[in-house]
Design a protein around this motif. Structure first.
Motif, mmCIF file in Angstrom:
data_model
loop_
_atom_site.group_PDB
_atom_site.id
_atom_site.type_symbol
_atom_site.label_atom_id
_atom_site.label_comp_id
_atom_site.label_asym_id
_atom_site.label_seq_id
_atom_site.Cartn_x
_atom_site.Cartn_y
_atom_site.Cartn_z
ATOM 1 N N ILE A 184 0.729 -1.198 -0.145
ATOM 2 C CA ILE A 184 -0.247 0.140 -0.211
ATOM 3 C C ILE A 184 0.819 1.273 0.003
ATOM 4 O O ILE A 184 1.745 1.499 1.131
ATOM 5 N N ARG A 185 0.970 1.930 -0.839
ATOM 6 C CA ARG A 185 1.758 3.143 -1.127
ATOM 7 C C ARG A 185 0.907 4.472 -1.019
ATOM 8 O O ARG A 185 1.453 5.634 -1.045
ATOM 9 N N HIS A 186 -0.491 4.265 -1.287
ATOM 10 C CA HIS A 186 -1.389 5.542 -1.613
ATOM 11 C C HIS A 186 -2.695 5.161 -0.635
ATOM 12 O O HIS A 186 -2.976 4.059 -0.552
ATOM 13 N N SER A 187 -3.367 6.169 -0.372
ATOM 14 C CA SER A 187 -4.685 5.976 0.513
ATOM 15 C C SER A 187 -5.642 5.048 -0.571
ATOM 16 O O SER A 187 -6.429 4.555 0.027
ATOM 17 N N GLU A 188 -5.418 5.570 -2.017
ATOM 18 C CA GLU A 188 -6.380 5.016 -2.777
ATOM 19 C C GLU A 188 -6.157 3.614 -2.721
ATOM 20 O O GLU A 188 -6.994 2.634 -3.057
ATOM 21 N N ASP A 189 -4.812 2.957 -2.720
ATOM 22 C CA ASP A 189 -4.568 1.530 -2.846
ATOM 23 C C ASP A 189 -5.091 0.762 -1.670
ATOM 24 O O ASP A 189 -5.881 -0.190 -1.710
ATOM 25 N N LEU A 190 -5.161 1.262 -0.248
ATOM 26 C CA LEU A 190 -5.926 1.149 0.720
ATOM 27 C C LEU A 190 -7.200 0.895 0.653
ATOM 28 O O LEU A 190 -8.158 -0.053 0.916
ATOM 29 N N GLY A 191 -7.854 1.850 0.119
ATOM 30 C CA GLY A 191 -9.209 2.112 -0.111
ATOM 31 C C GLY A 191 -9.861 0.803 -1.191
ATOM 32 O O GLY A 191 -10.502 0.225 -1.035
ATOM 33 N N LYS A 192 -9.085 0.625 -2.208
ATOM 34 C CA LYS A 192 -9.265 -0.486 -3.084
ATOM 35 C C LYS A 192 -9.285 -1.819 -2.548
ATOM 36 O O LYS A 192 -10.098 -2.631 -2.834
ATOM 37 N N LEU A 193 -8.260 -1.983 -1.597
ATOM 38 C CA LEU A 193 -8.234 -3.338 -0.840
ATOM 39 C C LEU A 193 -9.498 -3.533 -0.090
ATOM 40 O O LEU A 193 -9.876 -4.426 -0.002
ATOM 41 N N ILE A 194 -9.872 -2.582 0.702
ATOM 42 C CA ILE A 194 -10.926 -2.481 1.586
ATOM 43 C C ILE A 194 -11.969 -2.864 0.788
ATOM 44 O O ILE A 194 -12.968 -3.887 1.253
#
Length: 89
Positions: A16-26
């Motif tokens: 996870i490098r960006h908050s958007e990456d975390l959002g997609k994972l969640i």
């Protein structure tokens, strides 16, 4: 023989490098768990808007709330030095 780098079912390991990456994972894990955003919000004791913002990768969300939602979903944050491999990987 199975490839040792192949994740086990329901195992999640992503950079996870960006908050958007975390959002997609969640969003993906929530869908796999067959939960609606409103379901997750209710279980987490947050407003639906928080879950929507989290999945969109809003970078200014309260960290503890984010960690609480991840824990509720059966996810955890592991921090390691770049390029480091965990024992057993």
């Amino acid at each position: 023989m199975a490839d040792i780098d192949t994740p086990k079912p329901h195992q999640v390991a992503e950079r996870i490098r960006h908050s958007e990456d975390l959002g997609k994972l969640i969003r993906r894990v929530r869908a796999e768990q067959e939960l609606l955003q409103t379901d997750l919000a209710g279980l987490a004791g947050t407003g639906n808007r928080f879950i929507v913002d989290l999945e969109r990768g809003k970078p200014t969300l309260q960290l503890q709330k984010v960690l609480d939602v991840l824990d509720l979903m059966g996810l955890e944050v592991v921090v390691q030095r770049k390029g480091a491999r965990r024992h057993g990987d």
